[in-house]
Design an enzyme around this catalytic site. Structure first.
Site, PDB file in Angstrom:
ATOM      1  N   ASP A  67       0.847  -1.202   0.000  1.00 26.88           N
ATOM      2  CA  ASP A  67       0.000   0.000   0.000  1.00 26.88           C
ATOM      3  C   ASP A  67       0.873   1.239   0.000  1.00 26.88           C
ATOM      4  O   ASP A  67       2.082   1.173   0.268  1.00 26.88           O
ATOM      5  CB  ASP A  67      -0.964   0.010   1.203  1.00 26.88           C
ATOM      6  CG  ASP A  67      -0.239   0.010   2.551  1.00 26.88           C
ATOM      7  OD1 ASP A  67       0.922   0.466   2.631  1.00 26.88           O
ATOM      8  OD2 ASP A  67      -0.833  -0.452   3.538  1.00 26.88           O
ATOM      9  N   ASN A 135      -7.008   0.199  13.829  1.00 28.54           N
ATOM     10  CA  ASN A 135      -8.422  -0.053  13.544  1.00 28.54           C
ATOM     11  C   ASN A 135      -8.620  -1.395  12.827  1.00 28.54           C
ATOM     12  O   ASN A 135      -9.683  -1.666  12.301  1.00 28.54           O
ATOM     13  CB  ASN A 135      -9.008   1.090  12.696  1.00 28.54           C
ATOM     14  CG  ASN A 135      -8.339   1.209  11.342  1.00 28.54           C
ATOM     15  OD1 ASN A 135      -7.368   0.491  11.054  1.00 28.54           O
ATOM     16  ND2 ASN A 135      -8.832   2.090  10.499  1.00 28.54           N
ATOM     17  N   HIS A 137      -7.006  -2.479  10.134  1.00 29.34           N
ATOM     18  CA  HIS A 137      -6.871  -2.497   8.672  1.00 29.34           C
ATOM     19  C   HIS A 137      -5.768  -3.458   8.224  1.00 29.34           C
ATOM     20  O   HIS A 137      -4.851  -3.797   8.969  1.00 29.34           O
ATOM     21  CB  HIS A 137      -6.702  -1.091   8.074  1.00 29.34           C
ATOM     22  CG  HIS A 137      -5.456  -0.363   8.402  1.00 29.34           C
ATOM     23  ND1 HIS A 137      -5.354   1.007   8.299  1.00 29.34           N
ATOM     24  CD2 HIS A 137      -4.243  -0.797   8.819  1.00 29.34           C
ATOM     25  CE1 HIS A 137      -4.130   1.365   8.622  1.00 29.34           C
ATOM     26  NE2 HIS A 137      -3.443   0.294   8.944  1.00 29.34           N
TER      27      HIS A 137
HETATM   28  C1  GLP Z   1      -0.093   1.403   8.167  1.00 21.23           C
HETATM   29  C2  GLP Z   1      -0.048   0.580   6.855  1.00 21.23           C
HETATM   30  C3  GLP Z   1       0.002  -0.891   7.123  1.00 21.23           C
HETATM   31  C4  GLP Z   1       0.944  -1.021   8.316  1.00 21.23           C
HETATM   32  C5  GLP Z   1       0.162  -0.619   9.530  1.00 21.23           C
HETATM   33  C6  GLP Z   1       0.905  -0.646  10.862  1.00 21.23           C
HETATM   34  O1  GLP Z   1      -0.969   2.463   8.107  1.00 21.23           O
HETATM   35  N1  GLP Z   1      -1.087   0.852   5.924  1.00 21.23           N
HETATM   36  O2  GLP Z   1       0.415  -1.586   5.967  1.00 21.23           O
HETATM   37  O3  GLP Z   1       1.418  -2.314   8.398  1.00 21.23           O
HETATM   38  O4  GLP Z   1      -0.447   0.639   9.313  1.00 21.23           O
HETATM   39  O5  GLP Z   1       1.823   0.388  11.022  1.00 21.23           O
HETATM   40  P1  GLP Z   1       2.869   0.432  12.212  1.00 21.23           P
HETATM   41  O6  GLP Z   1       3.776  -0.729  12.029  1.00 21.23           O
HETATM   42  O7  GLP Z   1       3.594   1.736  12.063  1.00 21.23           O
HETATM   43  O8  GLP Z   1       2.077   0.357  13.478  1.00 21.23           O
END
Ligand code: GLP
Length: 256
Positions: A67, A135, A137
């Site tokens: 993404d 959340n 995702h």
């Molecule tokens: C982001 C990305 C995800 C990522 C997740 C966790 O917004 N879209 O692909 O893995 O959120 O992020 P973090 O590792 O900084 O908590």
């Protein structure tokens, strides 16, 4: 889905890097999808170190991005810039085998369709690694995303924008849109690994592992996959029931 609970962030990063290295040893031209975010930084540091020590050769792997925020490609917050900074520029990943997400395509629908075609032409994805948003995702598939969704442009959830604000000077500067592989695209991968670390993820981990499988928590989709694994540290596991700890211990599947 298999659940693995490790002691801490270092152990999580060690295991994640080892899974990538083992896959590349078994299949030097593996098709791999890698995430951005803070969670995988330790994994990337270990992959770069392993490359320097001659323990892994990235030259034949094929990379796809999971993404990105929508912004000019060279913007420091795109997935392209992130992966360049944390992996590509320090290793021998071949730039022409890196099918990055164009973060500002002129025709997003056409680009997304081509991206899906490229994945198919590569023979499908061997390994997707991702983190977990607060959340629930999966990539940028926000709550309510269909489990059969494909690569597309999406509106970023308010919670996601607030979480991303730590990379910007204010939440208003966080892009309102992203491009993400769909849940359906990700579910077609042969192996999915989700990395989660920290106390602040404990509540969403509990919902993903023990709650109902629902499009309202897109990450629950990985419980429908026959070869998925969630690797979490003790802090992220602190709200799980003894039953989930037992399942992790015995390596039994957490289904739906
Ligand atoms: C982001 C990305 C995800 C990522 C997740 C966790 O917004 N879209 O692909 O893995 O959120 O992020 P973090 O590792 O900084 O908590």
């Amino acid at each position: 889905m298999r659940l693995t609970i490790v002691d801490d962030y270092d152990a999580l990063s060690d295991l994640a890097a080892q899974l990538v290295i083992d896959l590349i040893k078994a299949k030097p031209d593996a098709v791999i999808t890698l995430p951005a975010g803070s969670t995988p930084i330790g994994m990337y540091a270990r992959l770069v170190q392993a490359f320097r020590e001659g323990k892994v050769d990235f030259s034949r792997i094929r990379l796809f991005d999971i993404d990105t925020v929508v912004a000019p490609l060279e913007d420091p917050h795109t997935h392209y810039s992130y992966l360049m900074e944390h992996l590509v520029r320090w290793t021998n990943v071949s730039r022409d085998k890196w099918y990055y997400l164009d973060s500002s395509p002129s025709d997003v629908v056409r680009f997304a369709n081509e991206y899906e075609q490229r994945i198919r032409a590569a023979g499908g994805i061997d390994l997707v690694i991702d983190g977990l948003g607060h959340n629930g995702h999966l990539g940028y598939n926000e709550p309510g995303s269909s489990f059969s969704s494909r690569t597309r442009m999406v509106a970023l959830h308010e919670k996601t924008r607030r979480a991303n604000a730590r990379w910007y000077s204010s939440v208003e500067q966080v892009p309102a849109t992203g491009i993400t592989m769909g849940v359906g695209t990700i579910l077609e991968a042969r192996f999915i690994v989700i990395l989660v670390s920290g106390r602040d993820k404990a509540e969403i981990v509990r919902r993903v592992v023990e709650g109902p499988v629902t499009e309202e928590v897109p990450m629950t989709a990985i419980r429908l996959h026959r070869n998925s694994r969630m690797i979490i540290d003790r802090d992220a596991a602190r709200m799980l029931s003894p039953l989930s700890f037992a399942a992790a211990e015995s390596g039994s599947e957490i289904g739906c």
